[in-house]
Design an enzyme around this catalytic site. Structure first.
Site, PDB file in Angstrom:
ATOM      1  N   HIS A  87       0.850  -1.187   0.000  1.00  0.00           N
ATOM      2  CA  HIS A  87       0.000   0.000   0.000  1.00  0.00           C
ATOM      3  C   HIS A  87       0.887   1.239   0.000  1.00  0.00           C
ATOM      4  CE1 HIS A  87      -3.876  -1.875   0.544  1.00  0.00           C
ATOM      5  NE2 HIS A  87      -3.502  -2.506   1.667  1.00  0.00           N
ATOM      6  N   CYS A 100      -1.033   1.508  -6.407  1.00  0.00           N
ATOM      7  CA  CYS A 100      -1.715   2.649  -7.006  1.00  0.00           C
ATOM      8  C   CYS A 100      -0.843   3.891  -6.935  1.00  0.00           C
ATOM      9  CB  CYS A 100      -3.032   2.915  -6.308  1.00  0.00           C
ATOM     10  SG  CYS A 100      -4.264   1.645  -6.588  1.00  0.00           S
TER      11      CYS A 100
END
Length: 298
Positions: free
Chosen positions: A138, A180
């Site tokens: 993450h 991301c």
């Protein structure tokens, strides 16, 4: 002896004839055939074309470090990254097939991540052709998460700059980042590729400044500002496409050809599907940032 005017005129005439003959014969070889005049510069300078391929005939291809963060402490607020273990396992197989010495580290804290890469940067890579690092985690803007919280991703990549890791100077330093790079979705356009069968998840990955030193390559799973899709059962779109292309063409194609094919596979073969319409029918395109100075063939 005094030269008469008539003799002087004859000598002048003969001189002109010889000059004209020389001009006529310029560009002709001994057989009378014309040839291109040679530049005088060709005798003074020689242009040497360098070999535009990285030297790979070292004792080792190089080390590949995979940091695979799946589980996070509650205080981080980050969920479990289901599907990442399949990514890590497939990556290890693909890079071993290319000859890399692969080391996988699961669920590492911020300090662990920095220590691992600092130790790698301080090793002697003189007998290795290159170095690879794969980050699966993450993240947030400018940050990547260890299991206990975020850290600046540039603090990891900066360890391999030329002034920090001298045994890798002039050698490829490859970073693959599955995460991301923002919260935007790519709506895409109508395609023939079918959607995935499972609900998909996303990672939040940082944008960060790319080092200016040469011979770095960053292969991101998505472009700046966008989500990167991961299937809990089958793994992430980017990693699974990367492994597929490496397994089939890794020893034949140049690295940019490989990553261009990965772009094509991700762009055409995948589309998100979710019960939540906000996350359904989305697309993705990976992003390659290269400071490589030569062609790289494994």
């Amino acid at each position: 002896m005094e030269i008469t005017r008539s003799l002087w005129l004859n000598l002048k005439y003969e001189g002109r004839k010889q000059t004209l003959e020389k001009k006529k014969n310029i560009g002709k070889n001994k057989n009378g055939k014309e040839e291109q005049p040679k530049s005088s510069l060709s005798n003074q300078y020689r242009i040497v074309t360098p070999t535009f391929q990285y030297k790979m005939d070292y004792k080792k291809v190089g080390k590949c470090i995979i940091i695979n963060n799946k589980n996070f402490e509650d205080k981080t607020g980050m969920g479990t990254r289901n599907g990442t273990d399949k990514d890590a396992g497939d990556l290890a197989k693909s890079f071993r097939n290319l000859g890399f010495d692969v080391h996988t580290y699961n669920d590492r804290s911020r300090d662990d991540m920095e220590k691992l890469l600092k130790q790698a940067a301080e090793e002697n890579h003189s007998d290795a052709a290159c170095f690879a690092c794969i980050l699966l985690s993450h993240g947030e803007e400018g940050l990547i998460y260890g299991t206990d919280g975020p850290m600046a991703i540039k603090s990891l990549t900066a360890l391999f700059r030329g002034d920090k890791c001298k045994s890798l100077i002039g050698k490829p330093k490859l970073f693959f980042i599955q995460a991301c790079r923002g919260s935007e979705f790519d709506e895409g356009i109508q395609t023939d590729s079918g959607p995935a069968n499972d609900t998909l998840e996303t990672d939040a990955n940082p944008r960060y400044k790319i080092p200016v030193e040469a011979d770095f390559l960053f292969a991101y799973s998505t472009v700046p500002g966008y989500y990167s899709w991961r299937n809990p059962g089958r793994g992430s779109w980017f990693v699974q496409s990367l492994c597929s292309v490496l397994n089939e063409h890794g020893k034949q194609l140049e690295i940019m050809q490989i990553l261009t094919r990965v772009n094509y596979v991700v762009a055409t073969n995948f589309e998100s599907q979710s019960d939540d319409p906000r996350f359904s029918e989305k697309k993705q395109i990976p992003c390659v940032v290269s400071m490589l100075t030569k062609e790289l063939y494994f």
